[in-house]
Enzyme design. Structure first.
Site, PDB file in Angstrom:
ATOM      1  N   ARG A 198     -39.805 -40.421  75.801  1.00 18.97           N
ATOM      2  CA  ARG A 198     -39.842 -41.828  75.185  1.00 18.97           C
ATOM      3  C   ARG A 198     -38.803 -42.442  73.881  1.00 18.97           C
ATOM      4  O   ARG A 198     -39.057 -42.346  73.395  1.00 18.97           O
ATOM      5  CB  ARG A 198     -40.689 -42.250  75.412  1.00 18.97           C
ATOM      6  CG  ARG A 198     -41.959 -42.888  77.116  1.00 18.97           C
ATOM      7  CD  ARG A 198     -42.892 -43.438  76.465  1.00 18.97           C
ATOM      8  NE  ARG A 198     -43.881 -42.875  75.627  1.00 18.97           N
ATOM      9  CZ  ARG A 198     -44.731 -42.483  74.536  1.00 18.97           C
ATOM     10  NH1 ARG A 198     -44.878 -44.157  74.244  1.00 18.97           N
ATOM     11  NH2 ARG A 198     -44.964 -42.150  73.966  1.00 18.97           N
ATOM     12  N   ASN A 199     -38.221 -40.754  73.345  1.00 16.43           N
ATOM     13  CA  ASN A 199     -37.170 -41.200  72.136  1.00 16.43           C
ATOM     14  C   ASN A 199     -35.683 -40.167  72.161  1.00 16.43           C
ATOM     15  O   ASN A 199     -35.615 -40.177  73.247  1.00 16.43           O
ATOM     16  CB  ASN A 199     -38.455 -39.947  71.725  1.00 16.43           C
ATOM     17  CG  ASN A 199     -39.391 -40.269  70.505  1.00 16.43           C
ATOM     18  OD1 ASN A 199     -38.447 -41.078  69.977  1.00 16.43           O
ATOM     19  ND2 ASN A 199     -40.031 -39.841  70.354  1.00 16.43           N
TER      20      ASN A 199
END
Ligand SMILES: [Zn+2]
Length: 421
Positions: A198-199
């Site tokens: 999620r980066n």
């Protein structure tokens, strides 16, 4: 083509064409309609396209119970997080919804899916929280989510009748399990290692992927590469301060566009999922989903799907020792941290570098604060092209910020839309 997924079952696909759907709607006497939340809409898509194979719908009581008590479906297939449809008893009564009904689920003001209801039941939310998350503390985001669930559950099968139309840039990265498997075979990949994220990638993530690639490639010949990395981004609800979804996808993609990975060994896609932050139990679910995508290996770093200090950072590694090897068609690759070492003068692996007292850990928070100030981080921390892309995505999609703001959350374009049936 027959694709075998989790539980040795064929990849589920339950999608009707608009013509078939309209025919069926005509045949249903007294059509009952229920408007669903965005979480349930995402899970309907996951069910209908086989991300959750062998599930064909939302779980009934015995499945929920077995998942809580034995980490398995009632037929014994490994499963670690209940997939449930919550509804208020009041609504069931008002619409006189009964077991055996086929109801129409509506989302974004459009007909979305048929739900054949097999079971109406109650189950203690505290029990789910305790068994799956290991806590009932309402500060835990997964407990908070469960707390928001309505008081009753419906179990039964889902059939999608309206194909989601993904907005750019999501459209380029949207692959159902079947499409993804086709893609892998076109690429000639025999082994695929999944990297969940999620980066926006910093070099720590990059090296994590590179290490995992070696591990997955193992004994395969290297004259013709047959191992690929799938960056599998999680797209779900956002909170203020998270990276915007568009930046995550575009920046991960940038890594092979700029040659940090060869473009024939690296690709990016996404899974719609509302994180439960269930640590080890969620690691198992992520492995199940990626095995359905056709991945053969899955990276698990430090504190996978964890939050706060609810789990030991390596609980998500250890849980794989507690399940029979045959219960999962994907191998975990367990990884410690990558850090920058000023003595080695490079990014190195904490399992290799002996200069422990000099380690400089990659701090996501630190990198974010650099980006927040629109200053380009040192290229040892983040590739300049990735930084450039973050800033571009901020302008184009993020109302000037690469991080979710209140403005972004209120006004962003939706990830997908539905057309009228
Ligand atoms: Zn060192």
């Amino acid at each position: 083509m027959k694709y075998i997924g989790h539980g040795n079952k064929e990849i589920v696909e339950r999608v009707l064409s608009p013509i078939e759907a309209k025919e069926k709607i005509k045949k249903i006497k007294e059509l009952k309609e229920v408007v669903i939340s965005s979480r349930i809409a995402r899970e309907c898509i996951d069910i209908a396209y086989g991300f959750f194979t062998p599930l064909e719908g939302f779980m009934g009581k015995e499945d929920v119970n077995q998942v809580c008590k034995k980490m398995a479906l009632k037929d014994g297939t490994l499963w670690s997080i209940p997939i449930t449809f919550d509804i208020a008893q009041k609504e069931i009564k008002e619409k006189s919804i009964k077991e055996g009904d086929t109801i129409l689920l509506r989302y974004q003001d459009s007909p979305f899916a048929f739900f054949e209801i097999e079971e109406i039941f109650k189950y203690s939310k505290e029990e789910i929280a305790q068994n799956i998350l290991g806590t009932t503390d309402t500060k835990h985001p997964g407990v908070k989510m469960l707390d928001g669930f309505k008081d009753t559950f419906l179990g039964g099968t889902i059939t999608l009748i309206n194909t989601p139309q993904f907005n750019p840039p999501f459209d380029k990265f949207w692959f159902t399990p079947r499409r993804l498997r086709k893609k892998f075979s076109q690429k000639g990949w025999k082994r695929i290692v999944a990297h969940q994220t999620r980066n926006v990638p910093h070099t720590g993530h990059e090296w994590l992927m590179k290490g995992a690639w070696f591990s997955a490639n193992g004994d395969l010949p290297v004259e013709k590469l047959q191992t690929g990395i799938l960056v599998s981004c999680i797209i779900g609800p956002k909170r203020v301060g998270d990276y915007i979804d568009e930046a995550i996808l575009l920046c991960q993609h940038k890594l092979h566009q700029e040659g940090y990975f060869r473009d024939d060994i690296h690709m990016v896609s996404f899974v719609l999922w509302d994180m439960r932050y269930a640590g080890p139990k969620e690691a198992i679910l992520h492995a199940i989903i990626r095995s359905n995508l056709g991945c053969t290996h899955h990276m698990f770093g430090r504190d996978h799907a964890g939050v706060g200090s609810y789990y030991d950072p390596y609980d998500a590694h250890r849980i794989f020792d507690q399940i029979p090897l045959s219960s999962l068609n994907i191998k975990p690759i367990r990884i410690l941290e990558w850090w920058y070492c000023p003595i080695c003068q490079e990014v190195t692996y904490s399992g290799l570098c002996g200069h422990i007292e000099h380690q400089q850990k990659f701090s996501g928070t630190m990198i974010r604060s650099i980006i927040q100030d629109k200053v380009q981080p040192n290229r040892l921390l983040m590739r300049p092209e990735v930084f450039e892309k973050v800033m571009e995505a901020a302008e184009y999609y993020g109302f000037g910020s690469p991080f979710c703001s209140k403005e972004y959350l209120a006004q962003r374009q939706p990830v997908f839309v539905l057309l009228p049936l």
